[in-house]
Write a protein that holds these residues in place. Structure first.
Motif, PDB file in Angstrom:
ATOM      1  N   MET A   1     -13.476  21.965   9.079  1.00  0.00           N
ATOM      2  CA  MET A   1     -12.441  21.298   8.341  1.00  0.00           C
ATOM      3  C   MET A   1     -12.568  21.698   6.887  1.00  0.00           C
ATOM      4  O   MET A   1     -13.658  21.791   6.348  1.00  0.00           O
ATOM      5  N   ALA A   2     -11.476  21.902   6.262  1.00  0.00           N
ATOM      6  CA  ALA A   2     -11.484  22.305   4.858  1.00  0.00           C
ATOM      7  C   ALA A   2     -11.995  21.154   3.998  1.00  0.00           C
ATOM      8  O   ALA A   2     -11.848  19.984   4.348  1.00  0.00           O
ATOM      9  N   GLN A   3     -12.588  21.486   2.867  1.00  0.00           N
ATOM     10  CA  GLN A   3     -13.170  20.479   1.977  1.00  0.00           C
ATOM     11  C   GLN A   3     -12.133  19.452   1.522  1.00  0.00           C
ATOM     12  O   GLN A   3     -12.406  18.273   1.459  1.00  0.00           O
ATOM     13  N   HIS A   4     -10.934  19.904   1.201  1.00  0.00           N
ATOM     14  CA  HIS A   4      -9.906  18.985   0.705  1.00  0.00           C
ATOM     15  C   HIS A   4      -9.324  18.112   1.826  1.00  0.00           C
ATOM     16  O   HIS A   4      -8.694  17.112   1.564  1.00  0.00           O
ATOM     17  N   ALA A   5      -9.571  18.478   3.067  1.00  0.00           N
ATOM     18  CA  ALA A   5      -9.017  17.716   4.185  1.00  0.00           C
ATOM     19  C   ALA A   5     -10.049  16.783   4.821  1.00  0.00           C
ATOM     20  O   ALA A   5      -9.745  16.074   5.762  1.00  0.00           O
ATOM     21  N   ALA A   6     -11.269  16.766   4.289  1.00  0.00           N
ATOM     22  CA  ALA A   6     -12.308  15.896   4.851  1.00  0.00           C
ATOM     23  C   ALA A   6     -11.950  14.433   4.589  1.00  0.00           C
ATOM     24  O   ALA A   6     -11.341  14.103   3.584  1.00  0.00           O
ATOM     25  N   THR A   7     -12.328  13.571   5.525  1.00  0.00           N
ATOM     26  CA  THR A   7     -12.009  12.157   5.350  1.00  0.00           C
ATOM     27  C   THR A   7     -12.889  11.562   4.255  1.00  0.00           C
ATOM     28  O   THR A   7     -14.073  11.871   4.154  1.00  0.00           O
ATOM     29  N   SER A   8     -12.297  10.725   3.449  1.00  0.00           N
ATOM     30  CA  SER A   8     -13.031  10.093   2.356  1.00  0.00           C
ATOM     31  C   SER A   8     -13.663   8.795   2.846  1.00  0.00           C
ATOM     32  O   SER A   8     -13.402   8.328   3.945  1.00  0.00           O
ATOM     33  N   ASN A   9     -14.504   8.231   2.010  1.00  0.00           N
ATOM     34  CA  ASN A   9     -15.134   6.951   2.336  1.00  0.00           C
ATOM     35  C   ASN A   9     -14.084   5.862   2.508  1.00  0.00           C
ATOM     36  O   ASN A   9     -14.217   4.995   3.363  1.00  0.00           O
ATOM     37  N   LEU A  10     -13.066   5.893   1.687  1.00  0.00           N
ATOM     38  CA  LEU A  10     -12.008   4.892   1.776  1.00  0.00           C
ATOM     39  C   LEU A  10     -11.288   4.994   3.113  1.00  0.00           C
ATOM     40  O   LEU A  10     -11.055   3.987   3.778  1.00  0.00           O
ATOM     41  N   GLU A  11     -10.954   6.201   3.520  1.00  0.00           N
ATOM     42  CA  GLU A  11     -10.282   6.373   4.809  1.00  0.00           C
ATOM     43  C   GLU A  11     -11.173   5.920   5.958  1.00  0.00           C
ATOM     44  O   GLU A  11     -10.705   5.269   6.901  1.00  0.00           O
ATOM     45  N   THR A  12     -12.453   6.225   5.878  1.00  0.00           N
ATOM     46  CA  THR A  12     -13.385   5.817   6.918  1.00  0.00           C
ATOM     47  C   THR A  12     -13.471   4.286   6.987  1.00  0.00           C
ATOM     48  O   THR A  12     -13.444   3.700   8.077  1.00  0.00           O
ATOM     49  N   THR A  13     -13.540   3.638   5.840  1.00  0.00           N
ATOM     50  CA  THR A  13     -13.603   2.171   5.807  1.00  0.00           C
ATOM     51  C   THR A  13     -12.346   1.558   6.384  1.00  0.00           C
ATOM     52  O   THR A  13     -12.407   0.612   7.178  1.00  0.00           O
ATOM     53  N   VAL A  14     -11.182   2.075   6.005  1.00  0.00           N
ATOM     54  CA  VAL A  14      -9.918   1.555   6.524  1.00  0.00           C
ATOM     55  C   VAL A  14      -9.852   1.739   8.035  1.00  0.00           C
ATOM     56  O   VAL A  14      -9.445   0.838   8.766  1.00  0.00           O
ATOM     57  N   ASN A  15     -10.286   2.897   8.511  1.00  0.00           N
ATOM     58  CA  ASN A  15     -10.282   3.138   9.956  1.00  0.00           C
ATOM     59  C   ASN A  15     -11.225   2.182  10.688  1.00  0.00           C
ATOM     60  O   ASN A  15     -10.890   1.668  11.747  1.00  0.00           O
ATOM     61  N   ASP A  16     -12.399   1.934  10.097  1.00  0.00           N
ATOM     62  CA  ASP A  16     -13.347   1.008  10.716  1.00  0.00           C
ATOM     63  C   ASP A  16     -12.768  -0.403  10.781  1.00  0.00           C
ATOM     64  O   ASP A  16     -12.900  -1.093  11.785  1.00  0.00           O
ATOM     65  N   LEU A  17     -12.130  -0.840   9.695  1.00  0.00           N
ATOM     66  CA  LEU A  17     -11.531  -2.176   9.678  1.00  0.00           C
ATOM     67  C   LEU A  17     -10.394  -2.279  10.689  1.00  0.00           C
ATOM     68  O   LEU A  17     -10.234  -3.296  11.364  1.00  0.00           O
TER      69      LEU A  17
END
Length: 92
Positions: free
Chosen positions: A1-17
């Motif tokens: 996956m390209a560096q700019h397309a990697a999931t951020s911490n915010l996206e990971t947190t939202v997905n977990d919630l």
């Protein structure tokens, strides 16, 4: 996956919630709260704080308002500092 397309911490947190909400785990109660002081100590501190607040109100009404305000404020600080609050739903 390209560096700019990697999931951020915010996206990971939202997905977990979102996953927790879909799983029905978002309303689970945390571990039971264990008070530091026993029921008897909390009751005594609560009653003494209530009496001190009434005495402070008496001073504010019929005596020196500054002294009454001080008494009422200290009574509230002591009760809240010890974690004492009127809560009829408290289990322990």
């Amino acid at each position: 996956m390209a560096q700019h397309a990697a999931t951020s911490n915010l996206e990971t947190t939202v997905n977990d919630l979102t996953d927790e909400r879909e799983d029905g785990q978002d309303n689970q109660q945390p571990d039971a709260y264990t008070p530091v002081f026993s029921k008897q100590v909390r009751t005594v501190v609560y009653v003494l704080g209530l009496i001190a607040s009434c005495v402070g109100l008496g001073f504010m009404t019929f005596g020196d308002a500054a002294i009454g305000g001080y008494i009422s404020t200290v009574a509230g600080f002591l009760a809240s500092g010890l974690g004492v609050a009127y809560n009829p739903l408290r289990k322990n």
